[in-house]
Design an enzyme around this catalytic site. Structure first.
Site, PDB file in Angstrom:
ATOM      1  N   GLU A 103     -35.968 -33.506 -77.113  1.00  0.00           N
ATOM      2  CA  GLU A 103     -36.330 -34.914 -76.854  1.00  0.00           C
ATOM      3  C   GLU A 103     -37.833 -35.155 -76.965  1.00  0.00           C
ATOM      4  O   GLU A 103     -38.631 -34.215 -76.982  1.00  0.00           O
ATOM      5  CB  GLU A 103     -35.841 -35.337 -75.469  1.00  0.00           C
ATOM      6  CG  GLU A 103     -36.462 -34.546 -74.333  1.00  0.00           C
ATOM      7  CD  GLU A 103     -36.530 -35.328 -73.031  1.00  0.00           C
ATOM      8  OE1 GLU A 103     -37.025 -36.474 -73.031  1.00  0.00           O
ATOM      9  OE2 GLU A 103     -36.122 -34.775 -71.993  1.00  0.00           O
ATOM     10  N   ASP A 138     -28.844 -41.576 -68.665  1.00  0.00           N
ATOM     11  CA  ASP A 138     -28.532 -40.216 -69.162  1.00  0.00           C
ATOM     12  C   ASP A 138     -27.100 -39.840 -68.747  1.00  0.00           C
ATOM     13  O   ASP A 138     -26.362 -39.217 -69.518  1.00  0.00           O
ATOM     14  CB  ASP A 138     -29.479 -39.160 -68.554  1.00  0.00           C
ATOM     15  CG  ASP A 138     -30.908 -39.268 -69.077  1.00  0.00           C
ATOM     16  OD1 ASP A 138     -31.157 -40.095 -69.971  1.00  0.00           O
ATOM     17  OD2 ASP A 138     -31.768 -38.514 -68.567  1.00  0.00           O
ATOM     18  N   LYS A 144     -33.903 -32.413 -60.845  1.00  0.00           N
ATOM     19  CA  LYS A 144     -35.067 -32.451 -59.965  1.00  0.00           C
ATOM     20  C   LYS A 144     -34.721 -33.107 -58.644  1.00  0.00           C
ATOM     21  O   LYS A 144     -33.975 -34.079 -58.625  1.00  0.00           O
ATOM     22  CB  LYS A 144     -36.107 -33.352 -60.626  1.00  0.00           C
ATOM     23  CG  LYS A 144     -37.269 -32.614 -61.121  1.00  0.00           C
ATOM     24  CD  LYS A 144     -38.407 -33.534 -61.408  1.00  0.00           C
ATOM     25  CE  LYS A 144     -39.340 -32.771 -62.310  1.00  0.00           C
ATOM     26  NZ  LYS A 144     -39.281 -33.167 -63.667  1.00  0.00           N
TER      27      LYS A 144
END
Ligand code: PSU
Ligand code: MN
Length: 307
Positions: free
Chosen positions: A27, A144, A161
């Site tokens: 990406e 996403d 995360k």
């Protein structure tokens, strides 16, 4: 114009596609919005080299001049690494950025969609977007996840995360039918740390077994992604308490400064990097390279499975 007219594939990637060689998509949001210059450009190129060293072909994806580019030149990587007004492009931004011919760095969602259009089914990144802490009020859930629910591209990431709500993100992936496989350990990793306090829904210990799972999923016509969670190498791990403190500070700074929508994730990433004397950046670089290596190994294993 048809869909293929919006896609430009580099000669290296086209050669790999024509010859069924293993390919790993990469990406560009991580380049333009996830890391500072010049580490972003250096890392993006090193990541491509890691993929090549494993015998696969890297395909870094971004949007430019009204087209989705699959495979960037070194100059193009520098452009996306250095230019300040590059759009962060998720799925909803694609029509605007393409029709306006603006430069766009693609998120996990947009990258996987473009990779899929080009015929690539493995993608390496750092971390995916997910369900944000407090999403029960803000409804901030990354596109996403929805994209991972429908597009057949496996993603290698270092887990989720803890700027996100890891538990809710795992629940959401279960709802969407996304297999979550941790490579080589029972615990789901949390990006900066190999630990998260959550058990991984699934565990596999070889890249061949992961390739076989992907083949079975898509062979059953179960559309969507497979998330391969690859723990950060222990020597680069950060202390969980240190990171949690930084995240809490970053979240309250975001709140005070009224950071909303698509700006939230880049703001928090930058805040943490600025406030950990670069330690988090070093961890970030190490884990993305590690993910690229594992993704390339999986791509090689997948290409060896009889179709
Ligand atoms: N998480 C990271 N690093 C990143 C991102 C997320 O640890 O660079 C980027 C990815 O491009 C991801 C995007 O797809 O942020 C998610 O943004 P949002 O939360 O706005 O959907
Ligand atoms: Mn969001």
């Amino acid at each position: 114009m048809n869909k293929p007219d919006y896609i430009v594939v580099s000669a290296e990637v086209q050669h790999a596609l024509d010859n069924n060689l293993p390919i790993v998509a990469l990406e560009s949001t991580i380049i333009s919005h996830g890391m500072p210059w010049p580490q972003n450009a250096i890392t993006a190129k090193q990541v491509e080299d890691v993929v090549r060293q494993q015998g696969a072909v890297p395909a870094t994806i971004a949007i430019k001049d009204g087209k989705c580019h699959v495979g960037l030149t070194s100059e193009e990587i520098d452009y996306f690494a250095q230019t300040h007004d590059v759009w962060k492009v998720s799925i909803r931004d694609m029509p605007f950025v393409i029709s306006q011919k603006l430069p766009g760095a693609t998120t996990v969602a947009a990258t996987m969609r473009i990779a899929s259009m080009a015929g690539i089914n493995i993608f390496a990144t750092g971390g995916i977007g997910g369900v944000h802490r407090g999403a029960e009020e803000t409804m901030d859930i990354s596109a996403d996840l929805t994209e991972m629910g429908q597009t057949n591209v496996a993603i290698v990431a270092a887990g989720v995360k803890s700027i996100l709500d890891i538990g809710l993100t795992l629940e959401y992936m279960e709802t969407l039918g996304i297999p979550v496989v941790t490579y080589g350990q029972d615990e789901f990793p949390s990006f900066y740390s190999s630990k998260s306090g959550f058990n991984s829904p699934l565990r596999l210990d070889s890249t061949k077994a992961i390739a076989e799972l992907m083949k079975a999923k898509w062979g059953l016509e179960l559309n969507g992604s497979v998330l391969i969670a690859n723990p950060v190498p222990t020597e680069f791990e950060m202390n969980v308490e240190v990171i949690e403190q930084q995240i809490l500070k970053a979240l309250s700074a975001a709140n005070e400064q009224h950071i909303k929508g698509k700006e939230v994730t880049p703001f928090i990433l930058k805040y943490i990097a600025d406030n950990t004397q670069g330690e988090s950046l070093e961890t970030n670089i190490a884990l993305i390279k590690n993910n690229a290596r594992v993704a390339a190994e999986i791509a090689v294993a997948y290409s060896k499975l009889a179709n």
